[in-house]
Structures are given as structure tokens and as C-alpha cells.
Design an enzyme around this catalytic site. Sequence first.
Site, mmCIF file in Angstrom:
data_model
loop_
_atom_site.group_PDB
_atom_site.id
_atom_site.type_symbol
_atom_site.label_atom_id
_atom_site.label_comp_id
_atom_site.label_asym_id
_atom_site.label_seq_id
_atom_site.Cartn_x
_atom_site.Cartn_y
_atom_site.Cartn_z
ATOM 1 N N GLY A 165 0.831 -1.201 0.000
ATOM 2 C CA GLY A 165 0.000 0.000 0.000
ATOM 3 C C GLY A 165 0.859 1.242 0.000
ATOM 4 N N ASP B 237 -7.616 11.415 10.827
ATOM 5 C CA ASP B 237 -7.727 10.838 9.490
ATOM 6 C C ASP B 237 -8.480 9.515 9.573
ATOM 7 O OD1 ASP B 237 -7.494 10.768 6.786
ATOM 8 O OD2 ASP B 237 -5.417 10.102 6.749
ATOM 9 N N PHE C 145 2.376 9.240 3.646
ATOM 10 C CA PHE C 145 3.753 9.737 3.595
ATOM 11 C C PHE C 145 4.763 8.640 3.293
ATOM 12 C CE2 PHE C 145 2.380 9.041 7.894
ATOM 13 C CZ PHE C 145 3.390 8.307 8.465
ATOM 14 N N GLY C 146 4.364 7.684 2.496
ATOM 15 C CA GLY C 146 5.332 6.683 2.075
ATOM 16 C C GLY C 146 4.667 5.346 1.836
ATOM 17 N N LYS D 178 6.399 0.543 7.310
ATOM 18 C CA LYS D 178 6.056 1.799 6.648
ATOM 19 C C LYS D 178 7.343 2.576 6.430
ATOM 20 C CE LYS D 178 2.214 3.787 7.716
ATOM 21 N NZ LYS D 178 1.219 4.474 8.578
ATOM 22 N N GLY E 108 0.780 4.919 1.732
ATOM 23 C CA GLY E 108 0.078 5.771 2.694
ATOM 24 C C GLY E 108 0.353 7.230 2.418
#
Length: 840
Positions: free
Chosen positions: A498, A617, A502-503, A521, A500
Site C-alpha cells: 500500500g 484521518d 507519507f510513504g 512503513k 500511505g
Amino acid sequence: MKILPSFFIFSFLLLLLLLLLLLPPSASQTSYYVPVDNIAVDCGTEANTDTGDRKWVGDVNTKFSPSEPPNTVNKSTVKSIISNTINEALYKTARLSRSPFTYSFPVTPGPKFIRLYFLPENYDEFHRFDAFFTVQAAHFTLLKNFSAALVADSSNKSVIPKEYCVHVVGEAPKLKITFIPSPNSYAFINGIEVVSMPENLYYSPAEQGMTTPIIGNNIALELYHRKNLGGDDIFPSQDSGMYRTWDGSNFHVTTKRAFKIHNYSISINYTTTTPNFTATDSVYQSAIILGTNRTLNSKQNLSLQLPVDVGFNYLVRLHFCQIHTNELGKQRIFTVFINRRNITVVDIDSVNTPSYEDYNVPMAAGNESFILVDLHPLPSESFDVILNGYEVFKQSNGTNLAVPNPVVALAPEDKPVAKNSNATVIIAAVCSSVGFAILFSIVGFVVIWKQSKKKTKRRKKKKKTREDKLLPERRCRIFTFEEICEATDYFSKEREIGVGGFGAVYKGIFEDEDDLTVAIKRLNPESNQGEQEFVTEIELLSELRHFNLVSLIGYCLENKEMLLVYEFMPNGTFKDHLYDTSNSLLPWRKRLEICVGAARGLDYLHTGFDRPIIHRDVKTTNILLDENWVARVSDFGMSKLGQTNTAVSTAVKGTWGYLDPEYHRRLKVTEKSDVFSFGVILFEVLCGRKPLDPLAGEEKFKLTLWAKKCLEKGNVYEIIDPNLKGKISCDCLKQYLELATTCINDHSKNRPRMKEVEEKLRFILKLQEEADGDCSDTDLSYPEEPFSPIRSSRSSLRTESYKSHIATMLSGSDFTASSLMSEEMFSEHSSGSVAYSRKT
Ligand SMILES: *[C@@H]1O[C@H](CO)[C@@H](O)[C@H](O)[C@H]1NC(C)=O
Ligand SMILES: *[C@@H]1O[C@H](CO)[C@@H](O)[C@H](O)[C@H]1NC(C)=O
Ligand SMILES: *[C@@H]1O[C@H](CO)[C@@H](O)[C@H](O)[C@H]1NC(C)=O
Ligand SMILES: *[C@@H]1O[C@H](CO)[C@@H](O)[C@H](O)[C@H]1NC(C)=O
Ligand SMILES: *[C@@H]1O[C@H](CO)[C@@H](O)[C@H](O)[C@H]1NC(C)=O
Ligand SMILES: *[C@@H]1O[C@H](CO)[C@@H](O)[C@H](O)[C@H]1NC(C)=O
Ligand SMILES: *[C@@H]1O[C@H](CO)[C@@H](O)[C@H](O)[C@H]1NC(C)=O
Ligand SMILES: *[C@@H]1O[C@H](CO)[C@@H](O)[C@H](O)[C@H]1NC(C)=O
Ligand SMILES: *[C@@H]1O[C@H](CO)[C@@H](O)[C@H](O)[C@H]1NC(C)=O
Ligand SMILES: *[C@@H]1O[C@H](CO)[C@@H](O)[C@H](O)[C@H]1NC(C)=O
Ligand SMILES: *[C@@H]1O[C@H](CO)[C@@H](O)[C@H](O)[C@H]1NC(C)=O
């Protein structure tokens, strides 16, 4: 001038006298038993504590302060951990010591409950895994070399409450409770209770019948189970005077077809053999039975499987009471088998008369560690069984009650990522207090570290692996970049799961750790903003541990690379199972369960700490699903620490379609902004479409606007996901829509709090379960009923109806268990005339 004060004193005394005369002798009216000795000590504080259920007296500079042997080098000390994960006053403070200490309670002779409360946590320099100690009371050894942390971790609990019964003898005796640390360890305690009990509640007077076990004064008891079947949890203040807790869950019941029944309007007619203090009314007012199908019942048992420790005798007490006056109140005769032996036949005939049976059950070493209880119906009016509750006590073997600590084994499948338990709540012993400090030292010493890295790396890695094996998942691990590279196959495309905010997110597999699977992540190195968020996320995550949050396992900070290592969630995001997907779509009840879990996770963020944490979020791609389909809220990168009442205002973050409209107006983000986003999710879940869909046409582009419009017109069925048509009961749908609509109210003050959302969702789930009965998803079809227009209003949330419903489940830890549990609802008797009386 002098008359005035004396006049006041006089009238005050008169008033007092009047009050004394008018007031009935306190307690006797409402309570069944008033304990002579009623001591509750909150250890580690000077203050008096009120936990709602009970008032506690501090043990610092009070008459309950413990004593220590003369010349003690390491005197006991007290600590408080305000920000622990257990939001209960009793567990905020503790007494800790590397030397023995003794509490000495003046009591009357007779049987007493002793209750000890432990929260295994890091108390500054006292680490949770370093505590090993023995506890003695009177001449009994209650615990020996006891590690609360090991017990907690092996049983998925965050706190360890222990209850014992001890018969105190002598004239004006003192009950001494001594804590003795094992060598190089320390002892600790958060709370102690000493409460009298009636003379013959569990201890037997001499002339008791032969069939019942004799619990003599030379035996101490330790409680293993105390359950209220078919009803709710009963809290200490609701007990018949002795502050016992009756657990309302029934996960020891192994029979698949068992029914819960209750009749809270029946008054229980106590007898001399079962006096009114035996159990509180509500224990006898609810029960489980096999049902009214005689053919079926003749071929089955009501079976319990009660985990115990072998090498002791047990006292098993079963509570019975008929509670209905209709056909369910008919006579029941059944055989009681214990450990597969035909022990006795019980005949429960007259309505509202409670009774109990005691059994002595030896559990020799080497045998199975479960007591098996089977109730088998015998021919009678109803051909059924009934069980209202049970208690299981371990009897001391001589003066000993202690058992060895459980071995917390690391089975191959017992990988840290897969754990979704309450125990995770208290993980991070190291993470919470030390983790952040480590982070800073790492940043600080990164240069030095880098220089010496090459030399020490091999050794360091080995050492770390061994430590991790010893202490699974208790550590905020620091990974090397090399380890991460190996685990992610050098960030190969195939491992990317995936992208996201910021990365990218990768699936990582640590091959030399039993293929431990994680989600990694990788922070975009170019984004400065991300760097700040990275730090925020570590800071937060190292403190946040909850069943419904994705836990951080560790991180890597090296060569400008910033990586976070999370639990891997095999079932992906919630959205992946709702629409635009090749996965099979989730059925309605599963969707509700996931919403409940997510709401619970968010509520924890909002209220689990001194300061509320706003997620910012909330969306379906940030709700992940673990291997058991439990909702786990993820991605706190956006979170900012808010403060009550003063909302934070910063640059726009979050995701279009989920944004709080009030944010646009006032540039303020509050917990209620998360509630708004959650409301959008509720519609997404019901409608099976994205919040903003450019292809849907102008009218339907924004889900919330379209839904609101339809609801105001009463066109409810227009918006529902075609895959859910006919699957949602009308009651359930109505409540759900009302909730979703209040959540997306334009004004934040009209939206419910996350806690209310969670409670309401539980209620809604319960409505659906009741409506479904034991029908499977495929044979359901609910007719469409006309709806009156729905506008968002707050008041509808304030109804009492669901409060009572949720009471059982509120206690938390086993809400997923309860949905797996057999809880059939007599749907086969379509007349509905029987048994299941709704509490609404
Ligand atoms: C419980 O029983 C005792 C003795 O039989 C009686 O005095 C007391 O009033 C009873 N309490 C209640 C609440 O019924
Ligand atoms: C006192 O505590 C220290 C560690 O804090 C320990 O090294 C020492 O052995 C203890 N002394 C006694 C007498 O227990
Ligand atoms: C206490 O228990 C721990 C782990 O269960 C064990 O390693 C230790 O040897 C025990 N200590 C004593 C004194 O029995
Ligand atoms: C603790 O949780 C894990 C994971 O859900 C489960 O496998 C285990 O059986 C649980 N242990 C107990 C004692 O409930
Ligand atoms: C209570 O039980 C007694 C006998 O034990 C009986 O005489 C009485 O009628 C019962 N009362 C009610 C209300 O059932
Ligand atoms: C009882 O259960 C059996 C087997 O499931 C079923 O065939 C029968 O119809 C049921 N009887 C009643 C009265 O529901
Ligand atoms: C009690 O302890 C003795 C000695 O350790 C042991 O032989 C026995 O099995 C234990 N259990 C019971 C129920 O007596
Ligand atoms: C519940 O108890 C009350 C009082 O005894 C009785 O009138 C009522 O019929 C009972 N309810 C059922 C469903 O049996
Ligand atoms: C316990 O062990 C004894 C002897 O080994 C055996 O006779 C008995 O049936 C066993 N009980 C259970 C419940 O397994
Ligand atoms: C009921 O339990 C007894 C004792 O464990 C067992 O012998 C019997 O087979 C069980 N009956 C059924 C129908 O499961
Ligand atoms: C258990 O034993 C009693 C007599 O001791 C007998 O009446 C009863 O039928 C037995 N139960 C079963 C299920 O065999």
C-alpha cells in the site's frame, strides 16, 4: 452576641437527633449482609480513593501502613503511574519493595475474604518482569515466587485481581498479610480488601450433610471462577454485601445450543438452606437452559469446561433457580456429571426458590486441567436443565495455595504481530517509559553509533534476538536498516502492500524469527513534514496499546531512513471488503462488529489518556482487519495531542469526503471531528460506496449529502448497498441511521461522543442478532417498511433502552468472544410466547 452561636449549635444538634430518629438503621434495608470487617486499602497513596464501587483508604501514613522488619535496608516505597492503561483509581498507585513488608489488619474471628489487586506495570526503576514474590496471610501461602506479569501475559489480562477465603481464629486477632520478594526481585501491591463473610457461606458448620464437601477452618480457598449465567456482570457494589464480582460471560459453556433466559421481575424466595446473602437476586434471575425441544434435549448436555490448576481439590458450587411461571418454569430433573462421573440427580421444581449444590472435585496432578461439568436432562415435565451461576474455588493443600508461574511459551505461531489481546494493552512496558527516551538517545548518538556499528552489528543482532525471544513483544524494537532490507526483499515491488500519506508500506518477513510477518512503513525521505509525523507517531504509538489499535513493534532510524514496523494485518483494510474489490463482501453483522471495534479504538484514543488524542484521518482505509477480523485502527501519523476544550488548529490534514464541515468554518479540530469522519464511515458501510464518487452524478456525488437528502424524504432503501438488501432488520436499520445521522451533524456539539457511538453500535448489533436468531445470512429476508423522515437529532441517543442492553458487554474484553458464543434466541418458536423476554 453569644446567644447566636449556641443557638446554632443547639438547632444543629436537634436536627441531627431528628435525622437519626427518622433515618432507618442504615444498610439493613437494602443489604442482605453487612460485613463486620470491611477494610479496603488503596496501596501507595495517602489519599482516600473512591472507585465508584467502593471507597478505599490509603496506606501511607494511615492506620493501615505496613510494617517492615527492623534494620531493613531497602524500605518499601510508593509509586504512581498516572498514565497507565487501566483507567481505574485503584491501579494508579502501588507499594513496592525489595524487602519484606507486612500489613496487619485488626479483625474479628471468623471467615474472611482477602482480595489482592495487582497491575503488573513498569513503576520507574521497578520493571514489570522483575517482580517475583511470595504472599502469606495468616499461616497460609497464597502466592509463591509469583510473577503478576507472567500470569497477566499468559491469560491476556492487564490486571490480576485475586480472591481468597481464610478463616481467622483467636481472640481479637490480627490478620497479617506479608509480601516477601524472591532474591533479587521486588514485591508490589496495588490494593487489598479484607471483608467478613457469613459463617456458613462457604465454610461448613459441623452438622452439614454428608454429600457436601466439608470446608473446615483449616482450609483456605482461592477463587477461580464466579459466573452469573444468562445475565450481566455484577459489580462489587451490587453484590449481597460482600463486594464479590460475578462475571456475566459464559465462555466456559461448551454446548452450542444453549439459551439465555431471565426474568428480572421475579422476586426470589430465599430459604434457610439458601439464605439471601448466598448470591444477589440477579444471579438467580437469569440462567441458561437447553431449550424447549424435548427430542433434542434428550440427546444433549449442558456442558461446562472450567480451567483450573491440577494438584488440588476444588469446591464447585452450582446455583439453580426456576424463574418463569410459563412453560419454561416447569420442573427440571437432570443428572450432574463431574469429570464424566454421575455424581447426583438434581430436581428443580418450585418457581423462584433458589438452591445450590456443592461438590468436592479432586484434580490430581497429571490429569487434565479442566473440570468438566455436564448437566444431562432426565425425563420430567420439561426434559431440560437450568443453571443460573457457578463458583469454583481451589482448596489449600495443607497451608499452600500457590502454583508455579505459567510458562509463557513462544510457539512458532505465537508471533508478536498476531497477538490481539488485552495483554497488548499493557505491553510496551519498555516502550511506554523507555521507548521515547531510547529514541532520543538514538538520535543523539547516531553518529557515534554509526561509527562503531560495523564492529558491533553482528554481536548486537544476536543479543537482541535472544532478548526478544525471552520477552516476546514487550519491547519497542530497534531494527537495523539491513534487517529491514532483508525482511522486505530490498523493498521489492511485490512486497509493497500500500501507499500511505507519507510513504509506501511493505510486507516484511523475518526469516530467522520463525517467519515473523510485519508491515513496514517507509517514510518518504524527502518530506520534512513526514519526519515530524514520524516522530509523533513513534511517540504516540509507544504509549498506545489497545485491542482495537494496530501496535507498533519497533522502528528503524538510519541513514536518513525512517521506518516503522507494525503488526501485520492479514485481512487488509476495511474498505477492501466493502466495495470496489474482488474480495467477498462482508455481511452486515460482521460490518457492525468491525464498526464497534473501530469505535472502541477511537474512544480509547479520545479518553484513554490524560489528554485526548485526535486521530484526524479516520477513514475505512485506516481501519485494518486482523486475522480474526477484529477492527484495528491504524495510522496515527496525523494525530496531534489536543486538549480538552481548547481545540487545536493547524494546517488542513485528513481526507476529503471525511472532513468535518466545522473545520472549514472554524479551522478547529476536536474529537468530534473524528466522530464526523466515523459517521461518514457508517454511511460508507451501509451504502457500500465511497464518500465522494465523481461517477455517481452530481446529486449523488457526496455520499453524506445524498444520504441526508434521501433520509429526509424517507427514501431509506434507496441508499442501501444492494448486497445488504433484506439482511438488515427494520429496528436495527432505524437505530443505525439515526446514529449515523447524528454523527454527521454539522454542529460538533450535536454529535455524540465516541463512547456513546460505541455503546449505541453494540445495541444496534444486539438488535440485529436478536432479529436474526439462529438464521444464517442466506435465509434472511427482512421486508422493507415505511420510514418516517430522519433528521439528525441528539436526543434519540439519550434513551435508556440500549443502556441496559449493553451492560453485559460493556466490561469489554470479551465482546468478540460473546459474538462467537452460542446465544440463540428461541427463534424456532415463532409464536414468541416463550422465554426470551427483552429487557427494553
Ligand atoms: C435477609 O435475610 C435476613 C434474615 O433472614 C433478614 O433479616 C433480612 O432482612 C433479609 N434482607 C433482605 C434484603 O431481604
Ligand atoms: C537493596 O536493593 C539493591 C538494589 O536496589 C540490592 O542490590 C540490594 O541487594 C538490596 N539489599 C537488600 C538487603 O535487600
Ligand atoms: C521464580 O520463578 C521464575 C520464573 O517462573 C524462575 O525463573 C525463578 O527461578 C523462580 N525463583 C525461585 C526462587 O523459585
Ligand atoms: C490470548 O489471546 C490469544 C490471541 O487472541 C489467544 O490465542 C489465546 O488463546 C488467548 N489466551 C487466553 C488464555 O485467553
Ligand atoms: C416462599 O417459600 C415458602 C416456603 O419455603 C412458601 O411458604 C411461600 O409461600 C413462598 N413465597 C412465595 C412468594 O413464593
Ligand atoms: C426439535 O428438534 C428436532 C431436531 O432438530 C426437529 O426435527 C423438531 O422439529 C424440533 N421440534 C420442535 C417442536 O421444534
Ligand atoms: C497435595 O500435596 C501433596 C504433597 O505435595 C501431593 O502429593 C498431593 O497430590 C497434593 N494434592 C492433593 C489434592 O492432595
Ligand atoms: C416473571 O416473574 C413474574 C413475577 O413472578 C411473573 O408474573 C411473570 O409471569 C414472569 N415472566 C415469565 C415470562 O414467566
Ligand atoms: C485423573 O487421573 C486418575 C488416575 O490417573 C483417573 O482415574 C481419573 O479418571 C482422571 N480424571 C480425569 C478427569 O481425567
Ligand atoms: C453427557 O455427559 C456425560 C458425562 O460427561 C457423557 O457420558 C454423555 O455421553 C454426554 N451426553 C451427550 C449427549 O453428550
Ligand atoms: C445417574 O445416577 C442416578 C442414580 O444414582 C440415576 O438415577 C440416573 O439416571 C443416572 N444418570 C444417568 C444419565 O445415567
